[in-house]
Design a protein around this motif. Structure first.
Motif: not given
Length: 307
Positions: A45-68
């Motif tokens: 689709g048109t979203s520029p990014v859906l999934h981000i991974t940062e180098q580090g110990e495994p884990g959930f880092a954040a949820l992104g929400l889109r404002a209008a």
């Protein structure tokens, strides 16, 4: 309060970005950008990014929400006493970073530059008694390969106190309830929440908050694929790659999606889904049971590891 438009992305940490990229490409995401310590994946689709991974110990880092829009983001920042910062990811834009009552990092973005959609495979018509039999003198063929992920559809978060978390998210982001889950009458433990987009239909759920026995944490993130054939092709691709299948294929009761759940190499649950329900702000909330939550219209029962 603002009314968010949708979820935007999910962010994780992992020790091996190359291994994560391989899995995500098998899952159906497409490389947007890779850096020394960050991996950005997009969909078709048109979203520029859906999934981000940062180098580090495994884990959930954040949820992104889109404002209008940026003005909504600025209003949120003013109300929370937080800065509006540049969003350092493909698509750019701006971000306000909050922390929910359970310690989950919530990144609200606006002003991202959309990307051109990627081509999807052509599909010939379905033949059947209900759909009609319009495909004649032509064989149906679907090419093997990963699913084609279109967009990030919803996220499920485990919380310590459902009512407190529900109030926090509704007050800031305008979520409305589709189905509230009761463990027994008068004992709510969670709810499927959707975006309030007025008369514009919205997914049955964008966020599900669940008061889980395990306490606060990441439950799963779900990505919409092109269609049922696409979901099943992705299932076979992941199976052939030896990936960890968790639940599926089946059709949910609440939300009605056809689903297929998998684990990434570090145990995070990601879902493929298609054919979900859509509702407007005029549709009233419902109350549902734990049996409704865990039940299926068809398919296998959930495993004890889910969530």
């Amino acid at each position: 309060m603002i009314r968010i438009e949708d979820v935007a992305f999910v962010r994780f940490r992992a020790p091996d970005l190359a291994q994560m990229q391989t899995f995500l490409e098998e899952f159906g995401l497409v490389l947007a950008k890779v850096e020394a310590e960050r991996l950005f994946m997009r969909g078709a689709g048109t979203s520029p990014v859906l999934h981000i991974t940062e180098q580090g110990e495994p884990g959930f880092a954040a949820l992104g929400l889109r404002a209008a829009c940026l003005s909504d983001l600025e209003a949120l920042a003013k109300a929370e006493g937080l800065p509006v910062q540049p969003f350092d990811a493909p698509g750019g834009g701006s971000v306000v970073v909050l922390t929910d009552p359970n310690g989950h990092r919530i990144e609200v973005v606006a002003g991202q530059t959309p990307v051109d959609p990627l081509p999807l495979p052509a599909r010939t018509a379905w033949n059947g008694e209900i759909t009609g039999r319009t495909r004649t003198r032509q064989a149906k063929r679907v090419a093997a390969g990963p699913s084609h992920i279109i967009r990030f559809g919803h996220c499920v978060l485990n919380v310590a106190d459902f009512r407190a978390s529900e109030a926090w998210y509704k007050a800031r982001f305008g979520f409305i309830t589709s189905d509230e889950i009761e463990f027994m009458p008068g004992m709510p433990i969670g709810a499927f929440l959707r975006c309030d987009r007025g008369a514009t239909p919205s997914d049955h759920h964008t966020l599900f908050l669940l008061q889980a026995p395990s306490g606060p944490g990441f439950n799963h993130a779900a990505f919409e694929v092109a269609d049922l054939d696409d979901l099943m092709l992705g299932h076979q691709t992941l199976k052939d790659a030896g990936r960890h299948a968790e639940w599926g294929v089946g059709r949910h009761i609440l939300g009605s999606q056809v689903f297929d759940y998998w684990r990434d190499p570090w145990g995070h649950t990601l879902e493929h889904w298609t054919d979900g329900d859509l509702f407007t702000a005029d549709d009233a909330p419902n109350t549902a049971t734990l049996a409704d939550l865990l039940g299926v219209q068809w398919g296998p029962p959930p495993p004890p590891t889910l969530g």
